[in-house]
Write an enzyme that holds these catalytic residues in place. Structure first.
Site, PDB file in Angstrom:
ATOM      1  N   PRO A   2       0.810  -1.198   0.000  1.00 33.86           N
ATOM      2  CA  PRO A   2       0.000   0.000   0.000  1.00 33.86           C
ATOM      3  C   PRO A   2       0.840   1.243   0.000  1.00 33.86           C
ATOM      4  O   PRO A   2       1.915   1.285   0.589  1.00 33.86           O
ATOM      5  CB  PRO A   2      -0.717  -0.110   1.321  1.00 33.86           C
ATOM      6  CG  PRO A   2       0.270  -0.775   2.199  1.00 33.86           C
ATOM      7  CD  PRO A   2       1.200  -1.532   1.349  1.00 33.86           C
ATOM      8  N   GLU A   3       0.356   2.252  -0.657  1.00 35.88           N
ATOM      9  CA  GLU A   3       0.927   3.582  -0.509  1.00 35.88           C
ATOM     10  C   GLU A   3      -0.102   4.378   0.278  1.00 35.88           C
ATOM     11  O   GLU A   3      -1.077   3.805   0.775  1.00 35.88           O
ATOM     12  CB  GLU A   3       1.235   4.178  -1.885  1.00 35.88           C
ATOM     13  CG  GLU A   3       2.196   3.292  -2.677  1.00 35.88           C
ATOM     14  CD  GLU A   3       2.604   3.853  -4.022  1.00 35.88           C
ATOM     15  OE1 GLU A   3       2.688   5.075  -4.158  1.00 35.88           O
ATOM     16  OE2 GLU A   3       2.840   3.054  -4.940  1.00 35.88           O
TER      17      GLU A   3
END
Length: 270
Positions: A2-3
């Site tokens: 995830p960012e």
DNA sequence: CTTACCGCCTGTCGGC
DNA sequence: TGCCGACAGGCGGTAA
């Protein structure tokens, strides 16, 4: 995996699913450890926890509780799922057992993730040297542009450096640089101030639009209910090596930038 | 001080 | 079919 957008979407999703009352009756850990050992202070091993809010700093989720905070980082392959009945599968590492009877389960095959307790937020070692959040006033200060221009490294590495700013990972770095028309390998020092200021704004809007799109699901990423994000359909360069640039038709390039795949258009980005 | 590279892990995919 | 290397949304440590 995830960012910032994926973590923020997950945060909102989990917060909306908080049972009422939001009381965890027990936290269970399963070996092996994640990046760091899974353990609670002895005095809290059998405690129940009232969750007051779910926050986020950088790519960390923060469960704010009556005893302190629990932080969760998804690493490259982590996800949370919400279950009405506990059904453990391979790579489950943490279970939050709610008084309501629900279970929130953290699963992470590669184990680059983190789940830790801290008595307060200022004690979190991971937060000690982080740069500004993209959606704050601080992010819009001159100091940020100056810091982006103060290094000779590739601009892509600079915007992915959490000491410069948080939240930009490998996908959104390529996407933002394409949208700003800047070559990912260009030295930060050689990007004019005005262009750098534009890049900063583009980073903000790109991350915001990704949140609106529910994040990017390239392979693993899913929301707590198992739904995928939709922003991957809006990617203009990431994963598009060999395909035509959406602006000019030139073939999209790909090359490693400090070990990470990087995508760009050699005509639109200079 | 800076910067590029290496681990940490498991799973998947493509080529041979 | 299987084997083997490359690669994958992160990030800190380390060596030069």
């Amino acid at each position: 995996m995830p960012e910032l957008p994926e973590v923020e979407v997950l945060r909102r999703d989990l917060e909306s699913r908080l049972p009422k009352p939001a009381r965890i009756s027990r936290i269970h850990f399963f070996a092996p450890k994640l990046r760091t050992p899974l353990q609670l202070p002895t005095a809290l091993e059998k405690a129940s926890w009232d969750v007051l809010a779910i926050g986020r700093r950088s790519k960390f989720l923060i469960f704010e509780t009556n005893h302190g905070i629990l932080i969760s980082h998804l690493g490259m392959s982590g996800y949370w799922r919400v279950e009405a009945a506990l059904n453990l599968i391979k790579h489950d590492h943490v279970v939050l057992q709610w008084k309501s009877g629900e279970f929130w389960v953290y699963n992470d095959p590669r184990r680059f993730g983190v789940f830790e307790f801290y008595p307060s937020i200022d004690k979190v070692k991971w937060f000690s040297r982080l740069g500004p959040e993209p959606f704050t006033d601080e992010f819009m200060s001159d100091a940020v542009v100056r810091s982006m221009r103060s290094s000779g490294r590739a601009i892509k590495s600079i915007i992915m450096d959490a000491q410069v700013m948080v939240g930009v990972g490998n996908i959104y770095a390529s996407e933002a640089l394409f949208r700003a028309g800047i070559n990912p390998f260009k030295s930060g020092r050689k990007v004019p101030y005005k262009k750098m200021d534009e890049l900063r704004r583009v980073i903000r809007t790109t991350l915001l639009n990704a949140i609106k799109g529910g994040g990017s699901s390239i392979r693993d990423y899913v929301h707590a209910g198992g739904e995928k994000g939709r922003f991957q359909d809006k990617h203009l360069v990431y994963g598009r090596e060999g395909k035509s640039c959406v602006k000019c038709g030139t073939i999209i390039q790909s090359r490693k930038c400090q070990g990470r795949s990087t995508f760009w258009c050699r005509v639109c980005q200079s």
